[in-house]
Design an enzyme around this catalytic site. Structure first.
Site, short mmCIF file in Angstrom:
data_model
loop_
_atom_site.label_atom_id
_atom_site.label_comp_id
_atom_site.label_asym_id
_atom_site.label_seq_id
_atom_site.Cartn_x
_atom_site.Cartn_y
_atom_site.Cartn_z
CG ASP A 13 -2.36 0.46 1.13
OD1 ASP A 13 -1.81 1.47 -0.09
OD2 ASP A 13 -3.75 -0.29 1.59
CG ASP A 52 -9.57 1.21 -1.00
OD1 ASP A 52 -8.41 1.43 -1.47
OD2 ASP A 52 -9.05 1.09 0.51
C1 GLA Z 1 -5.53 0.62 1.19
C2 GLA Z 1 -5.95 0.12 0.46
C3 GLA Z 1 -7.57 -1.18 0.47
C4 GLA Z 1 -7.05 -2.38 2.20
C5 GLA Z 1 -6.87 -1.26 3.15
C6 GLA Z 1 -5.66 -1.45 4.30
O1 GLA Z 1 -6.87 1.44 1.25
O2 GLA Z 1 -6.25 0.57 -1.22
O3 GLA Z 1 -6.86 -1.93 -0.53
O4 GLA Z 1 -5.89 -2.81 1.77
O5 GLA Z 1 -5.68 0.39 1.96
O6 GLA Z 1 -6.19 -0.19 5.04
#
Ligand code: GLA
Length: 554
Positions: A163, A225
């Site tokens: 990430d 997301d």
């Molecule tokens: C980010 C990523 C998600 C997930 C969260 C975890 O938002 O894009 O897919 O992994 O972090 O905190």
């Protein structure tokens, strides 16, 4: 000839599968999109060792393992801080009281693979967004080699998602603004240094990061997301529609973990899964596999759809037709330029509609057999030269496998299906001088490539221009002059809509100059193409190029 090609492809695949050994065990190298499960969508940071192991058991018990789901990926939430003296990463003391090793061993004992999560900076996204205060100083920054050794050699993980909250100034305490390319390259190198050749790295930087990304990873997120809402799924499909050129040779655009089986309607779930399949996204189930609705399980076990995703050509379907707000996407299956293709008739609108596509647009000749992959039944074949028309519900898609008697050469190559060598979505393209795709109602397909030229690397390439026998062609480039490309009339001649060079493969470029300065302007070039795939590159190292709509072969 087709038969020989097919045999060669099958032989190459067998050779690849036999080639690799991992720690003594014969492991097939698979370069197809990752299939598995990830903890994030349902459980957020609220995970534990027993929860993960139960999901692994369920993957086997439900039969999901048998259709190809393999990775059990532990996302954010397992961190227990870092020992600042030794630098050792710690595992959460109450969520994973026995540490990680028993969990990974359990996953492996089921014949599955195990995935883990980290960040390119110091803290994780859960630290910032979910107030998981313990997830500070746990990211890979400054600990690349040590953590890679721990994850892949000590614990035995097979996959890592990395990430970027720790590298995004407003999402970390240190206000670190790290360069994604530098960070992910260092992480890739640290993984290589472990000696493991089979670890998959997923880059999670929430937009298509740039063409460098396929050199360092096997998949990369292209969006923010996902959430369990139709608007989210529709938005991600829209973001990936014109990224097909960047998915190749076992490197894929990641449309994010699946929300199938959670709160969307059955129709929306089908569209979500079907489009992820045909667009060759990784398929990471995001719901609770211990409690699947029958229709969810039936959908996830649909091997005919999964075959599109896991096809050995590693292609993402591209947009063949864009009418109103509906789309037809297609890709070859099994053999490039062969007789079998998959197509999706996609209706993101709120009303049912009939979507049609001519077999000629798909370059399929003779009678075409049609199989509906959701219903898993054959439909009435389309007669030679005919049109396939299917009713598509609101938020729906129909996905078909087509098998024709013959294949015609493709004559229309849209710019939005071409590879832009400097393409990236992280920075303002006009500021950094990188080309991008843009809607334009004057263009066929209503999209152009714009912002081209000015530097040698800011070019556009169709990398698979196919000629069956190899011969002379006239290429017509449909161009739209833009504010940067138009040059005023000089002493010697007329005003121009811009100029660029056309090269076939590594050959020398031929210069073309647009006679008009407005609307759509065609220019033609005569070339010789070799039998098989050719690359056609348009470039202008110094001057701005007009917008490119498409290339037509005659
Ligand atoms: C980010 C990523 C998600 C997930 C969260 C975890 O938002 O894009 O897919 O992994 O972090 O905190």
């Amino acid at each position: 000839m087709k038969q020989i090609l097919r045999l060669t492809a099958a032989f190459a695949l067998c050779a690849l599968m036999a080639a690799c050994t991992t720690r003594g065990i014969q492991e097939p190298i698979s370069k197809t999109p990752t299939m598995g499960w990830s903890s994030w969508n349902t459980y957020s940071i609220n995970i534990s060792d027993s929860l993960i192991m139960r999901q692994a058991d369920a993957m086997v018990e439900t039969g999901l393992k048998d259709v190809g789901f393999k990775y059990i990926n532990i996302d954010d939430g397992y961190f227990g801080g870092r020992d600042m003296e030794s630098g050792q990463l710690l595992i959460h003391p109450t969520r994973f009281p026995g540490g990680m090793k028993p969990v990974v061993d359990h996953i492996h004992s089921l014949g599955l693979k195990a995935g883990i999560y980290s960040d390119a900076g110091y803290n994780t996204c859960g630290n910032y967004w979910n107030r998981d205060t313990i997830a500070q100083n746990v990211g890979l920054y400054g600990h690349e080699r040590q953590d890679a050794e721990f994850f892949f050699n000590e614990l035995g993980f097979d996959f890592i998602k990395v990430d970027f909250c720790g590298g995004t100034a407003w999402q970390n305490n240190q206000r670190l603004a790290l360069d994604p390319q530098t960070r992910y390259t260092a992480i890739h190198e640290a993984i290589e240094a472990t000696g493991r050749k089979d670890v998959r790295l997923n880059v999670c930087r929430w937009d298509y990061p740039g063409t460098w990304v396929s050199d360092v990873s096997t998949s990369w997120r292209i969006s923010g997301d996902i959430s369990s809402r139709w608007q989210s799924v529709k938005g991600i499909i829209a973001q990936s529609l014109y990224l097909s050129a960047y998915a190749f040779d076992g490197h894929f655009n990641d449309m994010d973990m699946l929300e199938v089986g959670r709160t969307m309607s059955a129709e929306e779930d089908r569209t979500h899964f079907g489009m992820w399949c045909i667009m060759a996204s990784p398929l990471l189930i995001g719901c609770d596999m211990t409690n699947l609705k029958p229709e969810t399980l039936q959908l996830l076990l649909n091997e005919e759809l999964i075959a599109l995703n896991q096809d050995p050509l590693y292609l993402q379907a591209y947009v063949v037709r864009h009418d109103g707000d509906t789309y037809v996407l297609a890709k070859d299956l099994l053999e490039r330029e062969g007789l079998v293709r998959a197509a999706a008739l996609y209706n993101p609108t709120d009303d049912p509609i009939v979507i049609s596509v001519d077999m000629a647009e798909l370059c399929l000749t003779g009678e075409v057999k049609v199989r509906d992959l959701f219903a898993r039944r054959d439909l009435v074949p389309v007669a030679a030269g005919g049109t396939l028309s299917l009713a598509v519900p609101a938020h729906g898609c129909r996905i078909v496998r087509l098998e024709a008697q013959g294949r015609a050469e493709r004559t229309l190559y849209e710019a939005e299906t071409a590879y832009l060598s400097s393409y990236q979505e992280l920075y303002n393209s006009s500021v950094v001088g990188s080309a991008f795709y843009q809607a334009n109602d004057l263009a066929s397909g209503r999209m152009v490539a714009t912002g081209l030229g000015g530097t040698p690397v800011n070019d556009i390439r169709w990398r698979n221009v196919y000629s069956d026998k190899g011969s002379k062609y006239t290429l017509t480039f449909r161009c739209i002059p833009n504010a940067r490309s138009v040059t005023p009339a000089g002493r010697m001649g007329q005003a121009s809509g811009g100029s660029f060079y056309v090269a076939v493969g590594d050959g020398e470029g031929q210069m073309v100059r647009l006679a008009g300065t407005e609307g759509v302007v065609d220019v033609t070039v005569d070339v010789t193409l070799s039998a098989g795939d050719n690359e056609i590159r348009l470039y202008n190292d110094r001057g701005a190029m007009p917008d490119i709509d498409c290339m037509i072969l005659n």
